[in-house]
Design an enzyme around this catalytic site. Structure first.
Site, mmCIF file in Angstrom:
data_model
loop_
_atom_site.group_PDB
_atom_site.id
_atom_site.type_symbol
_atom_site.label_atom_id
_atom_site.label_comp_id
_atom_site.label_asym_id
_atom_site.label_seq_id
_atom_site.Cartn_x
_atom_site.Cartn_y
_atom_site.Cartn_z
ATOM 1 N N THR A 13 -2.046 1.593 10.740
ATOM 2 C CA THR A 13 -3.029 0.497 10.816
ATOM 3 C C THR A 13 -3.069 -0.307 9.516
ATOM 4 O O THR A 13 -2.884 -1.530 9.513
ATOM 5 C CB THR A 13 -4.438 1.078 11.107
ATOM 6 N N ILE A 136 -14.284 -5.028 1.121
ATOM 7 C CA ILE A 136 -15.307 -5.477 0.168
ATOM 8 C C ILE A 136 -14.859 -5.091 -1.244
ATOM 9 O O ILE A 136 -14.549 -3.922 -1.485
ATOM 10 C CB ILE A 136 -16.675 -4.808 0.439
ATOM 11 N N GLY A 187 -9.163 1.033 15.561
ATOM 12 C CA GLY A 187 -8.512 1.427 14.300
ATOM 13 C C GLY A 187 -9.492 1.683 13.166
ATOM 14 O O GLY A 187 -9.103 1.765 12.007
ATOM 15 N N GLU A 190 -11.224 7.595 11.324
ATOM 16 C CA GLU A 190 -10.245 8.412 10.597
ATOM 17 C C GLU A 190 -9.368 9.168 11.596
ATOM 18 O O GLU A 190 -9.746 9.354 12.761
ATOM 19 C CB GLU A 190 -10.969 9.416 9.704
ATOM 20 N N ASP A 201 -16.547 11.132 5.513
ATOM 21 C CA ASP A 201 -15.873 9.932 5.004
ATOM 22 C C ASP A 201 -16.811 9.140 4.086
ATOM 23 O O ASP A 201 -16.409 8.713 2.992
ATOM 24 C CB ASP A 201 -15.406 9.068 6.191
ATOM 25 N N LYS A 205 -16.493 8.326 -0.086
ATOM 26 C CA LYS A 205 -16.614 7.001 -0.710
ATOM 27 C C LYS A 205 -17.742 6.955 -1.732
ATOM 28 O O LYS A 205 -17.590 6.376 -2.816
ATOM 29 C CB LYS A 205 -16.831 5.954 0.377
HETATM 30 N N1 LIG Z 1 -7.887 2.311 9.243
HETATM 31 C C1 LIG Z 1 -8.778 1.830 8.408
HETATM 32 O O1 LIG Z 1 -9.554 0.932 8.754
HETATM 33 C C2 LIG Z 1 -8.840 2.349 7.001
HETATM 34 C C3 LIG Z 1 -9.705 1.721 6.096
HETATM 35 C C4 LIG Z 1 -9.761 2.163 4.769
HETATM 36 C C5 LIG Z 1 -8.976 3.221 4.379
HETATM 37 N N2 LIG Z 1 -8.151 3.829 5.290
HETATM 38 C C6 LIG Z 1 -7.290 4.900 4.800
HETATM 39 O O2 LIG Z 1 -5.959 4.422 4.803
HETATM 40 C C7 LIG Z 1 -5.050 5.477 5.030
HETATM 41 C C8 LIG Z 1 -4.175 5.123 6.217
HETATM 42 O O3 LIG Z 1 -4.990 4.934 7.348
HETATM 43 P P1 LIG Z 1 -4.434 4.276 8.703
HETATM 44 O O4 LIG Z 1 -5.636 3.998 9.521
HETATM 45 O O5 LIG Z 1 -3.508 3.175 8.385
HETATM 46 O O6 LIG Z 1 -3.654 5.532 9.322
HETATM 47 P P2 LIG Z 1 -2.552 5.512 10.470
HETATM 48 O O7 LIG Z 1 -2.598 6.859 11.099
HETATM 49 O O8 LIG Z 1 -2.695 4.317 11.331
HETATM 50 O O9 LIG Z 1 -1.187 5.379 9.648
HETATM 51 C C9 LIG Z 1 -0.583 6.428 8.944
HETATM 52 C C10 LIG Z 1 0.930 6.260 9.024
HETATM 53 O O10 LIG Z 1 1.538 7.206 8.191
HETATM 54 C C11 LIG Z 1 2.688 7.729 8.862
HETATM 55 N N3 LIG Z 1 2.986 9.045 8.313
HETATM 56 C C12 LIG Z 1 2.383 10.230 8.546
HETATM 57 N N4 LIG Z 1 2.954 11.209 7.822
HETATM 58 C C13 LIG Z 1 3.936 10.632 7.112
HETATM 59 C C14 LIG Z 1 4.898 11.123 6.178
HETATM 60 N N5 LIG Z 1 4.947 12.426 5.833
HETATM 61 N N6 LIG Z 1 5.778 10.256 5.644
HETATM 62 C C15 LIG Z 1 5.745 8.954 5.991
HETATM 63 N N7 LIG Z 1 4.854 8.432 6.859
HETATM 64 C C16 LIG Z 1 3.981 9.265 7.421
HETATM 65 C C17 LIG Z 1 2.302 7.730 10.318
HETATM 66 O O11 LIG Z 1 3.463 7.731 11.149
HETATM 67 C C18 LIG Z 1 1.488 6.439 10.422
HETATM 68 O O12 LIG Z 1 2.305 5.336 10.772
HETATM 69 C C19 LIG Z 1 -5.920 6.713 5.219
HETATM 70 O O13 LIG Z 1 -6.049 7.359 3.963
HETATM 71 C C20 LIG Z 1 -7.264 6.161 5.640
HETATM 72 O O14 LIG Z 1 -8.339 6.981 5.311
HETATM 73 C C21 LIG Z 1 -8.050 3.404 6.577
HETATM 74 N N1 LIG Z 2 -13.040 5.559 9.107
HETATM 75 C C1 LIG Z 2 -13.480 4.629 8.131
HETATM 76 C C2 LIG Z 2 -12.356 3.677 7.798
HETATM 77 C C3 LIG Z 2 -12.605 2.897 6.559
HETATM 78 O O1 LIG Z 2 -12.552 3.681 5.420
HETATM 79 C C4 LIG Z 2 -14.679 3.869 8.665
HETATM 80 O O2 LIG Z 2 -15.005 4.002 9.848
HETATM 81 O O3 LIG Z 2 -15.338 3.169 7.906
HETATM 82 NA NA NA Z 3 -13.201 -2.035 -1.301
#
Ligand SMILES: NC(=O)c1ccc[n+]([C@@H]2O[C@H](COP(=O)([O-])OP(=O)(O)OC[C@H]3O[C@@H](n4cnc5c(N)ncnc54)[C@H](O)[C@@H]3O)[C@@H](O)[C@H]2O)c1
Ligand SMILES: N[C@@H](CCO)C(=O)O
Ligand code: NA
Length: 440
Positions: A13, A136, A187, A190, A201, A205
């Site tokens: 994502t 933000i 998306g 977590e 979560d 933060k």
């Molecule tokens: N989704 C959100 O809105 C959001 C917001 C803020 C922070 N985050 C943080 O961002 C990070 C990523 O979140 P996301 O929502 O994009 O997750 P996601 O699950 O959509 O993406 C993770 C990706 O990593 C890949 N992956 C897994 N293991 C791997 C490995 N060993 N080597 C290479 N690639 C690998 C997966 O195939 C996947 O494409 C997390 O730490 C999450 O907490 C997400």
């Molecule tokens: N799972 C988190 C993603 C952003 O960190 C949320 O819902 O706010």
């Molecule tokens: Na921020």
């Protein structure tokens, strides 16, 4: 200078949003950073999906270590998530002398002390704006904008999933499980959604914010953590009747005895701005002794909002690697030799919608005349409100207020139309025109 090369670990994502925004806005970002920024190598377990996102020009591998080992790469973005492999990869990237950008609050809240120490020893940065309240810029505000202050307290809605659930349950009477599924589809949630609903979560933060605000080590294990799973619809309703909203807040506060660090559902007076933060939106209130109370609001989750923060960190790091590292932050945000000569629009070219109030004679055909004239000028009407006749006008007839809301119109067009309207004999006083902004 050739573009700085970035390796991306995990293109889900947030990773895909980062790739797309960086590409879409590459020219503008280059003008700010003083140097191009390019993701030249991506690691993901699903290489076929990754390649379809980045196209044929970017090298895709399934082994994240191959990215870290690439000597061309200066910055590694970790967007895999979790404490396991992500911890090893971040430490290995640091050991290889790469700067790291991550959105992984879980990792930093639990292993931050070890990771920041390793980065300091190696002279590289670990940047994590995306880890707290997504798009933000709260880390930047706390770390840079508010440095004059003794921060007193921070209270934030810092989990989009739970705020979305609470809002939908209250407004639409929807079931907890249904709304959680929707948050996952969008998306926001977590990988393990219990982290969202159990407050973990948010605690990750607020732990990071607490460390930055008070200059203490990150210590997630000291946080009090309660989620929303025990919260009943009845309490949401009663709170409402008493003039409160229930929000899951992450709170950290300086007291004479020590620092409070806690996440739990809280009643907040309904008239507070933060009580009106709905859906997946986030908001953080920070109180500093000099500035008083400040509020930061926006999207805390989702692909491109989170990417916005990841890329801001990339720009910060890239500015350290430009020809003139002493001027890290240019006076006008863009590099002096990259300023644009795009014109400032004359007011007549500005497009807004309008509120118009006309004092008109209360006669047959006045409304048709006014709306007809606006239609003739190509101005589209959104709503019309005619008050009952209430006043005796000069000629002995009655007069009334006619309120018109328009859709978007060029100011010049509106000026011409208003001049014509003002000349109608049935328009009895200067027309009041107030521009209308939806600000959504
Ligand atoms: N989704 C959100 O809105 C959001 C917001 C803020 C922070 N985050 C943080 O961002 C990070 C990523 O979140 P996301 O929502 O994009 O997750 P996601 O699950 O959509 O993406 C993770 C990706 O990593 C890949 N992956 C897994 N293991 C791997 C490995 N060993 N080597 C290479 N690639 C690998 C997966 O195939 C996947 O494409 C997390 O730490 C999450 O907490 C997400
Ligand atoms: N799972 C988190 C993603 C952003 O960190 C949320 O819902 O706010
Ligand atoms: Na921020």
């Amino acid at each position: 200078m050739k573009p700085i090369q970035v390796g991306l670990l995990g293109i889900g994502t947030v990773g895909s949003g980062t790739f797309n925004v960086l590409k879409r806005n590459q020219e503008e970002i280059r003008r700010r950073a003083g140097r191009g920024i390019e993701i030249t190598m991506v690691a993901d377990l699903d290489t076929a999906r990754a390649q379809s996102i980045v196209g044929p020009d970017v090298r895709v591998v399934n082994d994240a270590r191959a990215v870290i080992a690439n000597p061309e790469i200066d910055i590694v973005i970790e967007l895999i998530g979790g404490y396991g492999i992500a911890r090893s990869l971040v430490l290995e990237a640091i050991a290889a002398g790469k700067h790291v950008v991550t959105a992984n609050k879980a990792l930093l809240a639990v292993h931050g002390t070890e990771i920041f120490a390793a980065a300091s020893a190696k002279g590289v940065m670990v940047a994590f704006e995306a880890a707290v309240a997504g798009g933000i810029p709260i880390i930047k505000a706390l770390r840079e904008g508010l440095t004059a202050n003794s921060i007193q307290w921070i209270a934030g809605i810092i989990n989009g999933t739970t705020n979305f659930i609470l809002s939908e349950m209250r407004d639409k009477g929807l079931d907890f499980a249904v709304v959680l599924k929707e948050a996952q589809r969008l998306g926001y949630a977590e990988a393990d959604p219990t982290f969202d609903i159990e407050g973990v979560d948010a605690a990750h933060k607020v732990t990071l914010m607490s460390a930055i605000a008070f200059g203490i080590p990150v210590q997630f294990d000291k946080a009090h953590v309660e989620g929303i799973t025990q919260l009943g619809a009845t309490d949401i309703k009663y709170a409402e009747q008493l003039g409160y909203r229930i929000k899951l807040l992450g709170i950290t506060k300086r007291t004479t005895e020590g620092i409070e660090l806690r996440v739990h559902p809280s009643l907040v007076p309904a008239k507070r701005l933060i009580a009106n933060v709905e859906g997946a939106m986030n908001a953080v209130v920070v109180n500093g002794d000099a500035v008083g109370t400040t509020l930061y609001y926006g999207k805390g989750a989702g692909s491109e909002p989170t990417a916005s923060a990841v890329i801001a960190d990339l720009v910060d790091i890239t500015r350290l690697h430009t020809a003139d590292p002493h001027h890290r932050v240019p006076h006008l945000a863009f590099q002096p030799d990259a300023l644009s000569d795009v014109a400032v629009l004359p007011m007549s070219e500005v497009v807004t919608s309008y509120y118009l109030r006309l004092r008109v004679a209360d006669q047959a055909g006045v409304l048709a005349k006014v709306t007809g004239l606006l239609a003739g000028a190509g101005i589209s009407i959104d709503a019309v409100l005619q008050r009952e006749a209430d006043e005796v006008s000069g000629e002995g007839g009655t007069s009334t207020d006619l309120i018109i809301l328009t859709h978007d119109t060029r100011e010049g067009t509106m000026n011409d139309a208003l001049a014509q309207l003002q000349n109608l004999p049935t328009v009895l006083a200067p027309i009041v025109r107030i521009r209308k902004e939806e600000l959504n």
